[in-house]
Design a protein around this motif. Structure first.
Motif, PDB file in Angstrom:
ATOM      1  N   TRP A  56      35.884  56.197  29.905  1.00 33.09           N
ATOM      2  CA  TRP A  56      35.242  55.289  28.959  1.00 33.09           C
ATOM      3  C   TRP A  56      35.936  55.292  27.599  1.00 33.09           C
ATOM      4  O   TRP A  56      35.691  54.422  26.780  1.00 33.09           O
ATOM      5  CB  TRP A  56      33.771  55.622  28.816  1.00 33.09           C
TER       6      TRP A  56
ATOM      7  N   PRO B 144      35.970  55.172  35.845  1.00 34.38           N
ATOM      8  CA  PRO B 144      35.154  55.293  37.052  1.00 34.38           C
ATOM      9  C   PRO B 144      34.281  54.071  37.273  1.00 34.38           C
ATOM     10  O   PRO B 144      33.844  53.428  36.324  1.00 34.38           O
ATOM     11  CB  PRO B 144      34.299  56.531  36.769  1.00 34.38           C
ATOM     12  N   LEU B 145      34.057  53.762  38.515  1.00 34.52           N
ATOM     13  CA  LEU B 145      33.195  52.631  38.846  1.00 34.52           C
ATOM     14  C   LEU B 145      32.237  53.057  39.951  1.00 34.52           C
ATOM     15  O   LEU B 145      32.459  54.053  40.634  1.00 34.52           O
ATOM     16  CB  LEU B 145      34.037  51.442  39.330  1.00 34.52           C
ATOM     17  N   THR B 146      31.183  52.273  40.113  1.00 31.48           N
ATOM     18  CA  THR B 146      30.210  52.615  41.152  1.00 31.48           C
ATOM     19  C   THR B 146      30.624  52.011  42.485  1.00 31.48           C
ATOM     20  O   THR B 146      31.529  51.184  42.564  1.00 31.48           O
ATOM     21  CB  THR B 146      28.828  52.084  40.767  1.00 31.48           C
ATOM     22  N   GLN B 147      29.914  52.419  43.513  1.00 31.07           N
ATOM     23  CA  GLN B 147      30.252  51.999  44.878  1.00 31.07           C
ATOM     24  C   GLN B 147      30.192  50.485  45.058  1.00 31.07           C
ATOM     25  O   GLN B 147      30.862  49.936  45.920  1.00 31.07           O
ATOM     26  CB  GLN B 147      29.277  52.643  45.867  1.00 31.07           C
ATOM     27  N   ARG B 148      29.401  49.848  44.241  1.00 33.66           N
ATOM     28  CA  ARG B 148      29.244  48.406  44.378  1.00 33.66           C
ATOM     29  C   ARG B 148      30.573  47.666  44.274  1.00 33.66           C
ATOM     30  O   ARG B 148      30.750  46.589  44.824  1.00 33.66           O
ATOM     31  CB  ARG B 148      28.316  47.880  43.286  1.00 33.66           C
ATOM     32  N   ARG B 150      33.343  48.438  45.470  1.00 33.18           N
ATOM     33  CA  ARG B 150      34.300  48.704  46.534  1.00 33.18           C
ATOM     34  C   ARG B 150      34.797  47.413  47.188  1.00 33.18           C
ATOM     35  O   ARG B 150      35.998  47.220  47.388  1.00 33.18           O
ATOM     36  CB  ARG B 150      33.680  49.612  47.586  1.00 33.18           C
ATOM     37  N   ASP B 163      38.384  56.969  46.795  1.00 30.22           N
ATOM     38  CA  ASP B 163      37.641  56.764  45.559  1.00 30.22           C
ATOM     39  C   ASP B 163      37.659  55.289  45.151  1.00 30.22           C
ATOM     40  O   ASP B 163      38.655  54.597  45.362  1.00 30.22           O
ATOM     41  CB  ASP B 163      38.280  57.611  44.449  1.00 30.22           C
ATOM     42  N   VAL B 164      36.574  54.834  44.574  1.00 31.63           N
ATOM     43  CA  VAL B 164      36.437  53.394  44.315  1.00 31.63           C
ATOM     44  C   VAL B 164      37.466  52.896  43.304  1.00 31.63           C
ATOM     45  O   VAL B 164      37.849  51.741  43.308  1.00 31.63           O
ATOM     46  CB  VAL B 164      35.021  53.068  43.810  1.00 31.63           C
ATOM     47  N   SER B 165      37.917  53.773  42.436  1.00 38.14           N
ATOM     48  CA  SER B 165      38.809  53.283  41.389  1.00 38.14           C
ATOM     49  C   SER B 165      40.204  52.930  41.907  1.00 38.14           C
ATOM     50  O   SER B 165      40.990  52.347  41.168  1.00 38.14           O
ATOM     51  CB  SER B 165      38.903  54.293  40.258  1.00 38.14           C
TER      52      SER B 165
END
Lengths: 117, 247
Positions: A56, B144-148, B150, B163-165
């Protein structure tokens, strides 16, 4: 920051309420704001990527860059925004989020090239 | 982040960089091809007239306070009166834009050209990316990002453990497609800045009735409040002069 200041720029006196603008000059000034912000967000993205900023913190960097841009624009307008724009919000907030996509893209690009592989 | 993937530097050199460069170059190419294909239209006299009329009316509306009340009333009547005012559109004379479009093949042709110059390069690049670069993990987003996300970022690789990123090459293409707009507006001038979204808007508003904008202009002309600015200007001039005298 290529803020374009025309001598004939829109003028407004706070004392009376009749605004006198030159619409074209106003538009051209706004365009310069847009350009300088886009430019800064791209450059900021590349710099953030090369420095290896992740998480962030990167967005904080973006907001710092944009705040810096606002400051620079205000400086360029010699702190009398009403001479060049119809309100202070134009100088401070216009296009604040417009460059975010470019910033993220160039940040990712530079970060990947330098740090991931 | 559970585990870091080790990506081959060859992926950087042969996927990430070429893909980005090609996206930029295609954007530039598209701009110039569009410029070449834009036919110089010989505008219809009536349409030009209406456009100019609307601009004139708008100017009057913007500058209404700088002319005396009588002059404003005269001009307002000239534009809006019910018998032969310029902005007044007699009933039944309003042309159907759809019919007009069919009668004028040039218009349809132009529209098609515009759409094609947008769609063809996009499909071609997408096909090219799919053909050459499908299935690479090409990049990693530094936050970082959430699973959404993907489905959005890992389009084309079906690994639920990564990992989603991490970004697949196809999704990198999409990111470029949207993120490069700012760059294009810088290197190509503002004409290109709003092309895609703007064109979508145009398509939506296409077949817009010119007579409608005339009557809209008429309505807004009718509700405008006139207040002559000159009396106030006297005060203002006085202020300015006083300032001068003080100095």
């Amino acid at each position: 920051m290529a803020t374009h200041d025309d001598s004939r720029s829109p003028q407004k006196k706070a004392a009376d309420d009749i605004p006198i603008y030159s619409a074209e000059n106003l538009q051209s000034n706004m365009k310069s704001i847009y350009y300088s912000r886009t430019f800064l967000s791209i450059i900021g993205g590349v710099v953030a990527g090369i420095w290896g900023i992740s998480g962030w913190t990167g967005f904080i960097v973006y907001f710092l860059v944009m705040a810096f841009a606002s400051l620079g624009l205000a400086l360029k307008a010699k702190f009398s925004a009403h001479k060049y724009f119809d309100s202070w919000n134009r100088v401070l907030f216009d296009g604040f989020f417009g460059g975010l996509m470019s910033f993220v893209l160039f940040w990712t690009f530079a970060y990947d090239i330098v740090h991931i592989f | 982040m559970a585990e870091d993937l080790v990506l081959d530097t060859a992926i950087r050199d042969w996927v990430l960089i070429p893909l980005s460069v090609v996206m930029v170059l295609i954007g530039v190419l598209r701009y110039f091809v569009g410029k070449l294909m834009r036919s110089s239209q010989t505008a219809d006299e009536k349409i030009v007239k209406e456009g100019q009329l609307i601009i004139r009316a708008r100017n009057l509306r913007a500058a209404a306070n700088f002319i005396p009340a009588k002059s404003f009333r005269l001009r307002k009547a000239y534009y809006t009166n019910e018998e032969n005012g310029l902005l007044h559109v007699p009933k039944g004379q309003a042309t159907n834009p759809q019919a007009q479009m069919f009668s004028d093949p040039n218009m349809a042709m132009d529209m098609m050209k515009k759409n094609l110059s947008m769609i063809i390069p996009q499909t071609l690049t997408f096909a090219w990316v799919n053909f050459f670069f499908s299935g690479f993990v090409a990049a990693k987003i530094p936050f970082p990002l959430t699973q959404r996300f993907r489905a959005m970022l890992q389009n084309g690789i079906d690994l639920s453990t990564v990992d989603v990123s991490y970004v697949s090459s196809r999704s990198w293409y999409f990111l470029n497609l949207f993120g490069l707009r700012g760059l294009f507006s810088l290197i190509l001038g503002d004409e290109n800045a709003m092309d895609d979204t703007q064109r979508m808007m145009q398509m939506g508003g296409f077949g817009m009735d010119p007579t409608k904008s005339l009557s809209a202009e008429k309505d807004s002309m009718e509700i405008i409040q006139h207040e002559w600015a000159l009396p106030k200007m006297g005060q203002r001039a006085e202020e300015v002069l006083r300032k001068f005298v003080k100095q």
